[in-house]
Design an enzyme around this catalytic site. Structure first.
Site, short mmCIF file in Angstrom:
data_model
loop_
_atom_site.label_atom_id
_atom_site.label_comp_id
_atom_site.label_asym_id
_atom_site.label_seq_id
_atom_site.Cartn_x
_atom_site.Cartn_y
_atom_site.Cartn_z
N PHE A 74 -11.32 -8.06 13.81
CA PHE A 74 -10.19 -8.45 12.96
C PHE A 74 -9.89 -7.33 11.95
O PHE A 74 -10.78 -6.85 11.26
CB PHE A 74 -10.52 -9.75 12.22
CG PHE A 74 -9.43 -10.18 11.29
CD1 PHE A 74 -8.17 -10.53 11.77
CD2 PHE A 74 -9.63 -10.17 9.91
CE1 PHE A 74 -7.15 -10.90 10.90
CE2 PHE A 74 -8.60 -10.54 9.04
CZ PHE A 74 -7.37 -10.90 9.54
N GLN A 75 -8.66 -6.91 11.89
CA GLN A 75 -8.19 -5.85 11.00
C GLN A 75 -8.92 -4.53 11.21
O GLN A 75 -9.11 -3.75 10.28
CB GLN A 75 -8.24 -6.28 9.53
CG GLN A 75 -7.24 -7.41 9.26
CD GLN A 75 -7.03 -7.70 7.80
OE1 GLN A 75 -7.95 -7.55 7.01
NE2 GLN A 75 -5.84 -8.15 7.45
N LYS A 87 -17.80 -1.82 5.95
CA LYS A 87 -18.19 -2.85 4.97
C LYS A 87 -19.70 -2.86 4.73
O LYS A 87 -20.14 -3.04 3.59
CB LYS A 87 -17.69 -4.21 5.48
CG LYS A 87 -17.54 -5.23 4.37
CD LYS A 87 -16.74 -6.44 4.83
CE LYS A 87 -16.69 -7.49 3.76
NZ LYS A 87 -15.93 -8.68 4.18
N GLU A 110 0.82 -1.22 0.00
CA GLU A 110 0.00 0.00 0.00
C GLU A 110 0.85 1.26 0.00
O GLU A 110 0.44 2.30 -0.54
CB GLU A 110 -0.96 0.01 1.19
CG GLU A 110 -2.08 -1.05 1.10
CD GLU A 110 -1.65 -2.43 1.58
OE1 GLU A 110 -0.45 -2.62 1.92
OE2 GLU A 110 -2.52 -3.33 1.63
N MET A 170 24.05 9.65 2.16
CA MET A 170 23.83 10.95 2.80
C MET A 170 24.13 10.90 4.30
O MET A 170 24.71 11.82 4.87
CB MET A 170 22.40 11.43 2.54
CG MET A 170 22.13 12.82 3.04
SD MET A 170 23.29 14.02 2.34
CE MET A 170 22.38 14.59 0.91
#
Ligand SMILES: Cc1ncc(C[n+]2csc(CCOP(=O)(O)OP(=O)(O)O)c2C)c(N)n1
Length: 582
Positions: free
Chosen positions: A133-134, A183, A71, A497
């Site tokens: 969940f999630q 959902k 993502e 760097m």
């Protein structure tokens, strides 16, 4: 026309035919994207966003979905898309880890003002707050890194929420917006009355009213100035005001220096372009910031990488600040005159009021200091006397081959600063980098998005060996969907760097900056991407040409000096006038 069951006032059930269309929340999401002119979405599916992906199955011919490999890659791709196209980038992600994987990109898009709409799936509304969940509290997590966020729990809210999301993301100072959709709202059917784009929200004033009085005051200061200096930032590009900007500097004759985010708004070879500001910027604009009498900042935010030590920054100068975001005015540098507004509107008014001048002697002063920088830094960087290749000479040869027509996407580190310093640009929206957040791993996915935003242009991603290893999984996205990205890895076998800082400021105590890499060419081949590795100067031009001429994506790894440093440098805590040439 749908036949629906309705209840009359007596609660008796009656069947009637009404002029309404019932669609699901998921369909409403996709209809909103189409209505907003979106053609490409970057995303990754999961449980809580499955209904939207199920609906997407039927929109395959209208919406292109690019399945990224992470993502974070999705949102950086959307950022790259926004930067080269000037349009809103759209990302889909699922709840929980999908949403939290967006955070770095949101923070990056927020600080760099990228117009992005993220749509995240969320657990069913009745499960919110149960540690389902999630489930993650994405609204609270993303509040500081979004311009606006909102959780939808009813399908009927979707058209309006998305209309607002697009309006807020692209209007005024652009930024990322996140819409979290439970959902149940995705599956629920509702009476769809069509999509109405949003053009006004109460109390939200993205475009300030232009006050001519302040512009007149600015013009008076400019007309009296003997040594004026323009600093320009991304506001010129975001305001699509490149033409208005050029007309202003050409009439007023004022030298113009750019921030990393403003790069490419003015072509590199313009006679009044005096180079890059800030930590690894050019010598002349940094030193002369502390000698100018009027400083005109246009669409830039006086980031600390640009100003160095603030209490020693341009103290002698009167400051004019043109910006669309009132929060930027007087935030870091106190202004003498603030011109709050969209520079597309304010610049033409200012141009009318300023006298035509050339400031020849003042401009010559920049060119004199530039000669010093050429002698001390640029000559050796671009034409090295040793056999060891420098990053600068790679960029120089790249310029010769592209003629300044390519989009240059960079990751973060020494290669980024070298690319910004030496890459040539003929047109706007050509430099894509992570300016404010400095996000390693940005380069590869942003380059993929940059290609979707400007598929007709050559896209060259210049990336360090460290940053490439942060998001190289996106090679899979290239392999599957065919974005044409030229990947140029400048490999110094160090986190360069940080190593430079450890060398200069920590007595060369190299602490975990020595990084080993896989065989990048073999890795690319595993993804069916051609490539080669070179370590000799004699191979450089041909190798770059092969990369640019290749019909598909290509990976070129160039081995460069391990302990080369980027100069000039305004060390942290120093004034811009104390810029070091070595
Ligand atoms: C996500 C992230 N982690 C850490 C850093 C700190 N950081 C800035 S530059 C840099 C080194 C980059 O090394 P490399 O990608 O090899 O590029 P180079 O500087 O050598 O060109 C690091 C670790 C960062 N900017 N972003």
């Amino acid at each position: 026309m749908n036949t629906v069951e309705t209840k009359n006032e007596d609660s008796k059930t009656a069947t009637e035919t009404v002029a309404k269309t019932q669609i699901s929340g998921s369909q409403a999401v996709l209809e909103a994207l189409l209505a907003e002119g979106i053609e490409t979405v970057f995303g990754y599916p999961g449980g809580a966003i499955m209904p939207i992906y199920d609906a997407l199955y039927d929109y395959n011919d209208k919406l292109k979905h690019i399945l990224v490999r992470h993502e974070q890659g999705g949102i950086h791709a959307a950022q790259g898309f926004a930067r080269t196209s000037g349009k809103v980038g759209v990302v889909f992600a699922t709840s929980g880890p999908g949403a939290t994987n967006l955070i770095t990109g949101l923070a990056d898009a927020m600080i760099d003002s990228n117009p992005i709409v993220c749509i995240t799936g969320q657990v069913f509304a009745h499960l919110l707050g149960t540690d389902a969940f999630q489930e993650t509290d994405v609204i609270n997590i993303t509040t500081p890194v979004t311009k606006w966020n909102y959780q939808v729990t009813e399908a009927s809210e979707i058209p309006e929420a998305l209309a607002k999301a697009f309006y807020i993301a692209r209007s005024g100072r652009p930024g990322p917006v996140l819409i979290d959709i439970t959902k149940n709202a995705q599956v629920q059917l509702f009476d769809y009355l069509g999509y109405k784009p949003c053009s006004h929200i109460r109390s939200y004033r993205p475009k300030p009213i232009v006050r001519n009085k302040h512009i007149q005051e600015a013009a008076d200061l400019i007309n009296q100035a003997k040594k004026p200096l323009v600093l320009f930032g991304q506001g010129v590009i975001l305001g699509k005001a490149e033409k208005e900007f050029k007309e202003f500097i050409e009439k007023s004759g004022i030298p113009a220096a750019w921030t990393v985010m403003g790069l490419s708004a003015l072509e590199t070879d313009h006679p009044q372009n005096v180079g890059m500001l800030g930590m690894h910027g050019n010598y002349a604009p940094n030193v002369l910031t502390n000698e100018c009498d009027v400083l005109i900042a246009i669409g830039m935010r006086f980031d600390d990488r640009v100003t160095g030590r603030l209490d020693k920054y341009a103290k002698q100068a009167k400051i004019i600040h043109l910006d669309i975001d009132p929060a930027e005015i007087d935030k870091n540098v106190k202004t003498t005159v603030a011109v709050w507004g969209d520079c597309k509107e304010t610049l033409p008014i200012l141009t009318k009021l300023v006298d035509k001048k050339s400031h020849t002697d003042w401009l010559a002063h920049f060119r004199e200091l530039e000669k010093e920088e050429v002698k001390e830094v640029i000559q050796e960087e671009l034409n090295p006397s040793s056999d060891i290749m420098t990053m600068g000479e790679v960029v120089k040869v790249l310029n010769e081959l592209t003629g300044g027509d390519a989009v240059i996407v960079t990751d973060v580190g020494q290669h980024q600063m070298v690319a910004c310093r030496y890459a040539k640009f003929n047109q706007s929206k050509s430099n894509v980098t992570s300016g404010g957040l400095g996000t390693m791993g940005f380069g590869l996915p942003a380059a993929i998005g940059a290609w979707y935003g400007a598929p007709e242009r050559p896209i060259v991603a210049i990336i360090g060996d460290g940053g490439f290893q942060m998001t190289l999984q996106e090679l899979g996205t290239i392999m599957q969907f065919g974005a044409k990205v030229k990947i140029l890895i400048l490999n110094n076998e160090f986190l360069g760097m940080v190593r430079q800082w450890q060398q200069l400021f920590n007595d060369k105590r190299y602490s975990f900056v020595d990084i080993t890499s896989p065989d990048f060419v073999t890795v690319a081949k595993g993804y069916h991407i051609d490539g080669q590795r070179i370590s000799e100067r004699e191979q450089l031009k041909d190798a770059l040409k092969t990369m640019l001429d290749h019909p598909d994506s290509y990976l070129l790894e160039v081995m460069v000096g391990k302990e080369n440093n980027v100069f000039p440098m305004v060390a942290q805590g120093s004034s811009v006038a104390e810029i070091r040439l070595k």
